[in-house]
Write a protein that holds these residues in place. Sequence first.
Motif, PDB file in Angstrom:
ATOM      1  N   VAL A   1      -4.815  11.865 -13.516  1.00 55.47           N
ATOM      2  CA  VAL A   1      -3.589  11.377 -13.297  1.00 55.47           C
ATOM      3  C   VAL A   1      -3.840  10.622 -11.888  1.00 55.47           C
ATOM      4  O   VAL A   1      -4.166  11.302 -11.105  1.00 55.47           O
ATOM      5  CB  VAL A   1      -2.410  12.037 -13.200  1.00 55.47           C
ATOM      6  N   ALA A   2      -3.394   9.199 -11.908  1.00 57.07           N
ATOM      7  CA  ALA A   2      -3.225   8.375 -10.712  1.00 57.07           C
ATOM      8  C   ALA A   2      -1.961   8.045 -10.330  1.00 57.07           C
ATOM      9  O   ALA A   2      -1.083   8.053 -11.150  1.00 57.07           O
ATOM     10  CB  ALA A   2      -4.419   7.244 -10.697  1.00 57.07           C
ATOM     11  N   VAL A   3      -1.815   7.693  -9.187  1.00 53.04           N
ATOM     12  CA  VAL A   3      -0.313   6.859  -8.739  1.00 53.04           C
ATOM     13  C   VAL A   3      -0.896   5.676  -8.386  1.00 53.04           C
ATOM     14  O   VAL A   3      -1.836   5.452  -7.368  1.00 53.04           O
ATOM     15  CB  VAL A   3       0.476   7.646  -7.543  1.00 53.04           C
ATOM     16  N   ASP A   4      -0.206   4.619  -8.728  1.00 54.91           N
ATOM     17  CA  ASP A   4      -0.443   3.107  -8.211  1.00 54.91           C
ATOM     18  C   ASP A   4       0.723   2.535  -7.652  1.00 54.91           C
ATOM     19  O   ASP A   4       1.829   2.897  -7.993  1.00 54.91           O
ATOM     20  CB  ASP A   4      -0.839   2.267  -9.331  1.00 54.91           C
ATOM     21  N   LEU A   5       0.670   1.818  -6.457  1.00 54.53           N
ATOM     22  CA  LEU A   5       1.860   1.232  -5.570  1.00 54.53           C
ATOM     23  C   LEU A   5       2.010  -0.084  -5.631  1.00 54.53           C
ATOM     24  O   LEU A   5       0.983  -0.819  -5.196  1.00 54.53           O
ATOM     25  CB  LEU A   5       1.454   1.955  -4.114  1.00 54.53           C
ATOM     26  N   VAL A   6       3.247  -0.415  -6.064  1.00 53.36           N
ATOM     27  CA  VAL A   6       3.504  -1.923  -5.974  1.00 53.36           C
ATOM     28  C   VAL A   6       4.506  -1.925  -4.708  1.00 53.36           C
ATOM     29  O   VAL A   6       5.552  -1.774  -4.883  1.00 53.36           O
ATOM     30  CB  VAL A   6       4.269  -2.320  -7.533  1.00 53.36           C
ATOM     31  N   LEU A   7       3.821  -2.553  -3.838  1.00 56.97           N
ATOM     32  CA  LEU A   7       4.566  -2.477  -2.377  1.00 56.97           C
ATOM     33  C   LEU A   7       4.984  -4.249  -2.252  1.00 56.97           C
ATOM     34  O   LEU A   7       4.293  -5.020  -2.255  1.00 56.97           O
ATOM     35  CB  LEU A   7       3.469  -2.102  -1.283  1.00 56.97           C
ATOM     36  N   PHE A   8       6.193  -4.315  -2.414  1.00 58.73           N
ATOM     37  CA  PHE A   8       6.816  -5.592  -2.129  1.00 58.73           C
ATOM     38  C   PHE A   8       7.244  -5.734  -0.711  1.00 58.73           C
ATOM     39  O   PHE A   8       8.194  -4.882  -0.071  1.00 58.73           O
ATOM     40  CB  PHE A   8       7.906  -5.915  -3.214  1.00 58.73           C
ATOM     41  N   THR A   9       7.320  -7.018  -0.122  1.00 59.62           N
ATOM     42  CA  THR A   9       8.022  -7.431   0.845  1.00 59.62           C
ATOM     43  C   THR A   9       8.378  -8.826   0.481  1.00 59.62           C
ATOM     44  O   THR A   9       7.864  -9.649  -0.095  1.00 59.62           O
ATOM     45  CB  THR A   9       7.090  -7.179   2.315  1.00 59.62           C
ATOM     46  N   ILE A  10       9.425  -9.413   1.788  1.00 55.02           N
ATOM     47  CA  ILE A  10       9.601 -11.051   1.551  1.00 55.02           C
ATOM     48  C   ILE A  10       9.464 -11.506   3.021  1.00 55.02           C
ATOM     49  O   ILE A  10       9.704 -11.042   3.897  1.00 55.02           O
ATOM     50  CB  ILE A  10      11.356 -10.924   1.216  1.00 55.02           C
ATOM     51  N   ASP A  11       8.456 -12.430   2.738  1.00 56.47           N
ATOM     52  CA  ASP A  11       7.872 -13.104   4.006  1.00 56.47           C
ATOM     53  C   ASP A  11       8.103 -14.577   3.986  1.00 56.47           C
ATOM     54  O   ASP A  11       7.821 -15.382   3.160  1.00 56.47           O
ATOM     55  CB  ASP A  11       6.531 -12.957   4.015  1.00 56.47           C
ATOM     56  N   GLY A  12       9.033 -14.676   5.002  1.00 53.25           N
ATOM     57  CA  GLY A  12       9.832 -16.408   4.808  1.00 53.25           C
ATOM     58  C   GLY A  12      10.539 -16.419   3.492  1.00 53.25           C
ATOM     59  O   GLY A  12      11.600 -15.514   3.281  1.00 53.25           O
ATOM     60  N   ASP A  13      10.113 -17.189   2.421  1.00 55.12           N
ATOM     61  CA  ASP A  13      10.936 -17.538   1.422  1.00 55.12           C
ATOM     62  C   ASP A  13      10.011 -17.090   0.156  1.00 55.12           C
ATOM     63  O   ASP A  13      10.366 -17.408  -0.845  1.00 55.12           O
ATOM     64  CB  ASP A  13      11.330 -18.907   1.305  1.00 55.12           C
ATOM     65  N   GLU A  14       9.110 -16.144   0.326  1.00 55.22           N
ATOM     66  CA  GLU A  14       8.440 -15.691  -0.739  1.00 55.22           C
ATOM     67  C   GLU A  14       8.365 -14.244  -0.878  1.00 55.22           C
ATOM     68  O   GLU A  14       8.565 -13.335   0.129  1.00 55.22           O
ATOM     69  CB  GLU A  14       7.048 -16.023  -0.470  1.00 55.22           C
ATOM     70  N   LEU A  15       8.450 -13.663  -2.164  1.00 55.30           N
ATOM     71  CA  LEU A  15       8.362 -12.365  -2.432  1.00 55.30           C
ATOM     72  C   LEU A  15       6.897 -12.163  -2.441  1.00 55.30           C
ATOM     73  O   LEU A  15       6.050 -12.644  -3.268  1.00 55.30           O
ATOM     74  CB  LEU A  15       9.084 -12.056  -3.773  1.00 55.30           C
ATOM     75  N   LYS A  16       6.241 -11.120  -1.875  1.00 51.77           N
ATOM     76  CA  LYS A  16       4.915 -10.900  -1.784  1.00 51.77           C
ATOM     77  C   LYS A  16       4.378  -9.319  -1.881  1.00 51.77           C
ATOM     78  O   LYS A  16       5.203  -8.576  -1.743  1.00 51.77           O
ATOM     79  CB  LYS A  16       4.248 -11.258  -0.348  1.00 51.77           C
TER      80      LYS A  16
ATOM     81  N   ALA B   1       1.513  -6.096  -1.844  1.00 52.35           N
ATOM     82  CA  ALA B   1       0.210  -5.982  -1.238  1.00 52.35           C
ATOM     83  C   ALA B   1      -0.944  -5.406  -2.309  1.00 52.35           C
ATOM     84  O   ALA B   1      -0.570  -4.588  -3.246  1.00 52.35           O
ATOM     85  CB  ALA B   1       0.492  -4.633  -0.173  1.00 52.35           C
ATOM     86  N   LEU B   2      -2.149  -5.809  -2.145  1.00 52.43           N
ATOM     87  CA  LEU B   2      -3.082  -5.848  -3.112  1.00 52.43           C
ATOM     88  C   LEU B   2      -4.448  -5.487  -2.141  1.00 52.43           C
ATOM     89  O   LEU B   2      -4.532  -6.036  -0.740  1.00 52.43           O
ATOM     90  CB  LEU B   2      -3.450  -7.048  -3.821  1.00 52.43           C
ATOM     91  N   ILE B   3      -5.196  -4.909  -2.722  1.00 53.07           N
ATOM     92  CA  ILE B   3      -6.720  -4.559  -1.951  1.00 53.07           C
ATOM     93  C   ILE B   3      -7.817  -4.922  -2.755  1.00 53.07           C
ATOM     94  O   ILE B   3      -7.608  -5.257  -3.949  1.00 53.07           O
ATOM     95  CB  ILE B   3      -6.944  -2.984  -1.504  1.00 53.07           C
ATOM     96  N   LYS B   4      -8.865  -5.429  -2.311  1.00 50.18           N
ATOM     97  CA  LYS B   4     -10.017  -5.623  -2.911  1.00 50.18           C
ATOM     98  C   LYS B   4     -10.885  -4.416  -3.330  1.00 50.18           C
ATOM     99  O   LYS B   4     -11.380  -3.818  -2.139  1.00 50.18           O
ATOM    100  CB  LYS B   4     -10.846  -6.611  -2.095  1.00 50.18           C
ATOM    101  N   ARG B   5     -11.381  -4.142  -4.239  1.00 47.03           N
ATOM    102  CA  ARG B   5     -12.118  -3.312  -4.727  1.00 47.03           C
ATOM    103  C   ARG B   5     -13.247  -3.125  -4.323  1.00 47.03           C
ATOM    104  O   ARG B   5     -14.135  -4.083  -4.258  1.00 47.03           O
ATOM    105  CB  ARG B   5     -11.951  -2.930  -6.206  1.00 47.03           C
ATOM    106  N   SER B   6     -13.955  -2.155  -3.894  1.00 51.43           N
ATOM    107  CA  SER B   6     -15.301  -1.953  -3.113  1.00 51.43           C
ATOM    108  C   SER B   6     -16.465  -1.476  -3.960  1.00 51.43           C
ATOM    109  O   SER B   6     -17.420  -1.408  -3.656  1.00 51.43           O
ATOM    110  CB  SER B   6     -15.136  -1.275  -1.656  1.00 51.43           C
ATOM    111  N   GLU B   7     -15.725  -1.044  -5.106  1.00 46.94           N
ATOM    112  CA  GLU B   7     -16.659  -0.179  -5.979  1.00 46.94           C
ATOM    113  C   GLU B   7     -16.580  -0.582  -7.570  1.00 46.94           C
ATOM    114  O   GLU B   7     -15.341  -1.004  -7.642  1.00 46.94           O
ATOM    115  CB  GLU B   7     -17.064   1.043  -5.674  1.00 46.94           C
ATOM    116  N   HIS B   8     -17.460  -0.149  -8.390  1.00 44.13           N
ATOM    117  CA  HIS B   8     -17.166  -0.468  -9.846  1.00 44.13           C
ATOM    118  C   HIS B   8     -16.162   0.836 -10.192  1.00 44.13           C
ATOM    119  O   HIS B   8     -16.093   1.835  -9.471  1.00 44.13           O
ATOM    120  CB  HIS B   8     -18.366  -0.288 -10.525  1.00 44.13           C
ATOM    121  N   PRO B   9     -15.440   0.448 -11.323  1.00 46.71           N
ATOM    122  CA  PRO B   9     -15.387  -0.727 -12.116  1.00 46.71           C
ATOM    123  C   PRO B   9     -14.398  -1.908 -11.243  1.00 46.71           C
ATOM    124  O   PRO B   9     -13.687  -1.495 -10.526  1.00 46.71           O
ATOM    125  CB  PRO B   9     -14.753  -0.433 -13.268  1.00 46.71           C
ATOM    126  N   PHE B  10     -14.687  -2.971 -11.599  1.00 44.00           N
ATOM    127  CA  PHE B  10     -13.984  -4.172 -11.460  1.00 44.00           C
ATOM    128  C   PHE B  10     -14.211  -4.448  -9.744  1.00 44.00           C
ATOM    129  O   PHE B  10     -13.280  -4.787  -8.950  1.00 44.00           O
ATOM    130  CB  PHE B  10     -12.393  -4.120 -11.653  1.00 44.00           C
TER     131      PHE B  10
END
Length: 221
Positions: free
Chosen positions: A23-38, A40-49
């Motif tokens: 079981v894992a937990v994944d976080l969808v972290l939103f903020t509003i920067d200026g006029d855009e909904l953004k 937070a994402l990270i670049k995976r450092s290992e396989h898979p993907f």
Amino acid sequence: MKNITEKQFLEQYSSEQYKKPSVAVDLVLFTIDGDELKCALIKRSEHPFKNMLSLPGVFVGINESLDDAVRRGIKTKAGLKDIYFEQLYTWGEVDRDPRMRIISVSYLALVPIEKLETTAALYPYEEIQKAELAFDHKKIVEYARERIKNKANYSDIAFKFLPEEFTLPQLQKIYEILLDKPLYKANFRKKIEPYIEDTGKMTSGNAHRPSKLYKRNEAII
């Protein structure tokens, strides 16, 4: 076996008779920067993907609650703590992860840009729609976007993106971004009036005319 006590049953019980998914937990972290909904994402450092963008996430420890795992993930993967989050949805497709059977419980987190100091990079939601994310994370982000759009109609979720004190134009802009449509000023202010309090303060007016500062009416929301 029918006449044994529950204590005896548990003493004899073998958990090895069933295969166990992770079981894992994944976080969808939103903020509003200026006029855009953004988000937070990270670049995976290992396989898979490897080298692909993904949501910050962690595996849940055997003696750890889901919420505690989220707090740990927020701190270790995004460099944040003490932020608002709520459980979003559980993702259990058999082949969603090529390593093994992994069930993901996704969480939605909302942070005012003024308080956001994250080690993850922020990406506009419009860009994420056109991008390719690891696992089923694009589907999770899209689901989270729809959740906040719907909740903006009946909850205080828009205030999660604001500092404690804010102007009415700031608040209206948040609602317009979340609802993805323009709002008429007079109608919006009439509808929102019961949910806010005048602080008696004004903005500095350095760049624009001074505006009244408001805060949430905690007695209503």
